[in-house]
Scaffold this motif. Structure first.
Motif, PDB file in Angstrom:
ATOM      1  N   GLN A   1       0.834  -1.201   0.000  1.00 32.37           N
ATOM      2  CA  GLN A   1       0.000   0.000   0.000  1.00 32.37           C
ATOM      3  C   GLN A   1       0.873   1.257   0.000  1.00 32.37           C
ATOM      4  O   GLN A   1       0.575   2.212  -0.722  1.00 32.37           O
ATOM      5  CB  GLN A   1      -0.964  -0.002   1.188  1.00 32.37           C
TER       6      GLN A   1
ATOM      7  N   CYS B   1      -5.166   0.844  -4.877  1.00 34.91           N
ATOM      8  CA  CYS B   1      -5.471   2.266  -5.120  1.00 34.91           C
ATOM      9  C   CYS B   1      -6.808   2.648  -4.492  1.00 34.91           C
ATOM     10  O   CYS B   1      -6.914   3.694  -3.833  1.00 34.91           O
ATOM     11  CB  CYS B   1      -5.506   2.568  -6.622  1.00 34.91           C
ATOM     12  N   LEU B   2      -7.810   1.821  -4.673  1.00 33.81           N
ATOM     13  CA  LEU B   2      -9.133   2.096  -4.110  1.00 33.81           C
ATOM     14  C   LEU B   2      -9.055   2.145  -2.588  1.00 33.81           C
ATOM     15  O   LEU B   2      -9.567   3.074  -1.960  1.00 33.81           O
ATOM     16  CB  LEU B   2     -10.138   1.045  -4.582  1.00 33.81           C
TER      17      LEU B   2
ATOM     18  N   ASN C   1      -6.412   2.699  -0.687  1.00 31.08           N
ATOM     19  CA  ASN C   1      -5.638   3.867  -0.275  1.00 31.08           C
ATOM     20  C   ASN C   1      -6.464   5.141  -0.349  1.00 31.08           C
ATOM     21  O   ASN C   1      -6.406   5.976   0.548  1.00 31.08           O
ATOM     22  CB  ASN C   1      -4.383   4.026  -1.132  1.00 31.08           C
ATOM     23  N   SER C   2      -7.230   5.294  -1.417  1.00 31.15           N
ATOM     24  CA  SER C   2      -8.011   6.525  -1.590  1.00 31.15           C
ATOM     25  C   SER C   2      -9.086   6.662  -0.518  1.00 31.15           C
ATOM     26  O   SER C   2      -9.515   7.769  -0.203  1.00 31.15           O
ATOM     27  CB  SER C   2      -8.638   6.573  -2.980  1.00 31.15           C
TER      28      SER C   2
ATOM     29  N   VAL D   1      -5.179  -1.940  -8.651  1.00 34.42           N
ATOM     30  CA  VAL D   1      -6.360  -1.071  -8.590  1.00 34.42           C
ATOM     31  C   VAL D   1      -7.073  -1.220  -7.246  1.00 34.42           C
ATOM     32  O   VAL D   1      -7.538  -0.228  -6.673  1.00 34.42           O
ATOM     33  CB  VAL D   1      -7.325  -1.343  -9.771  1.00 34.42           C
TER      34      VAL D   1
ATOM     35  N   MET E   1     -12.444   4.381  -9.922  1.00 34.61           N
ATOM     36  CA  MET E   1     -11.619   3.207  -9.630  1.00 34.61           C
ATOM     37  C   MET E   1     -12.446   1.933  -9.602  1.00 34.61           C
ATOM     38  O   MET E   1     -11.970   0.863  -9.991  1.00 34.61           O
ATOM     39  CB  MET E   1     -10.851   3.401  -8.326  1.00 34.61           C
TER      40      MET E   1
ATOM     41  N   ASP F   1       1.101   4.051  -2.936  1.00 35.91           N
ATOM     42  CA  ASP F   1       0.856   5.443  -2.577  1.00 35.91           C
ATOM     43  C   ASP F   1       2.018   6.337  -2.999  1.00 35.91           C
ATOM     44  O   ASP F   1       1.803   7.441  -3.512  1.00 35.91           O
ATOM     45  CB  ASP F   1       0.587   5.579  -1.080  1.00 35.91           C
TER      46      ASP F   1
ATOM     47  N   GLY G   1      -3.243  12.523  -8.669  1.00 32.94           N
ATOM     48  CA  GLY G   1      -3.484  11.660  -7.512  1.00 32.94           C
ATOM     49  C   GLY G   1      -4.398  10.494  -7.858  1.00 32.94           C
ATOM     50  O   GLY G   1      -4.440  10.035  -8.996  1.00 32.94           O
ATOM     51  N   TYR G   2      -5.106  10.044  -6.850  1.00 27.95           N
ATOM     52  CA  TYR G   2      -6.023   8.914  -7.058  1.00 27.95           C
ATOM     53  C   TYR G   2      -7.259   9.373  -7.810  1.00 27.95           C
ATOM     54  O   TYR G   2      -7.733  10.491  -7.634  1.00 27.95           O
ATOM     55  CB  TYR G   2      -6.456   8.318  -5.709  1.00 27.95           C
TER      56      TYR G   2
ATOM     57  N   ILE H   1       1.632   6.835  -6.813  1.00 25.86           N
ATOM     58  CA  ILE H   1       0.512   7.717  -7.178  1.00 25.86           C
ATOM     59  C   ILE H   1       0.771   9.150  -6.715  1.00 25.86           C
ATOM     60  O   ILE H   1       0.414  10.103  -7.400  1.00 25.86           O
ATOM     61  CB  ILE H   1      -0.814   7.193  -6.583  1.00 25.86           C
ATOM     62  N   SER H   2       1.424   9.313  -5.567  1.00 34.12           N
ATOM     63  CA  SER H   2       1.651  10.634  -4.982  1.00 34.12           C
ATOM     64  C   SER H   2       2.569  11.525  -5.811  1.00 34.12           C
ATOM     65  O   SER H   2       2.604  12.736  -5.603  1.00 34.12           O
ATOM     66  CB  SER H   2       2.222  10.503  -3.573  1.00 34.12           C
TER      67      SER H   2
END
Length: 111
Positions: free
Chosen positions: A9, A75-76, A78-79, A72, A29, A13, A22-23, A16-17
């Motif tokens: 994770q 990502c979901l 984390n967001s 993915v 997503m 992050d 970003g997300y 993506i950061s």
């Protein structure tokens, strides 16, 4: 080197950061996750089902598609600030308690 879920994770992050965008939104997503699941289903069907690949289709692997689904999903999570290690622990507890007698255990078969 094995990575923990939390390490994965954090790695996603960090990736993506680095981008201003970003997300994506959770709904976007979810759509992407659905798309990736479709691609995974297609690969499983090609290798284990009744629908062989066409000669013109790109060669992909189930492993690659599972990796896309995992990315993915991370990502979901984390967001939405969801710790997947905690989520995993909760679902395993559910299976080990509520569903503990649902299926025949291997050692029971051999008695």
């Amino acid at each position: 080197m094995d990575k923990s879920m939390r390490e994965m994770q954090k790695e996603v992050d960090s990736y993506i950061s680095q981008f201003k965008e970003g997300y994506f939104s959770p709904l976007a997503m979810m759509a992407r996750l659905t798309e990736e699941m479709g691609e995974l289903a297609r690969e499983v069907n090609h290798y284990h089902g009744e629908k062989p690949k066409k000669a013109t289709e790109e060669e992909k692997t189930i492993e690659e598609e599972l990796g896309d689904v995992l990315f993915v999903a991370i990502c979901l999570a984390n967001s939405l600030d969801i710790d997947l290690q905690t989520a995993h622990d909760r679902v395993m507890n559910k299976f080990q308690t509520r569903d503990k007698d649902r299926w025949t255990k291997i050692e029971e078969e051999n008695k």
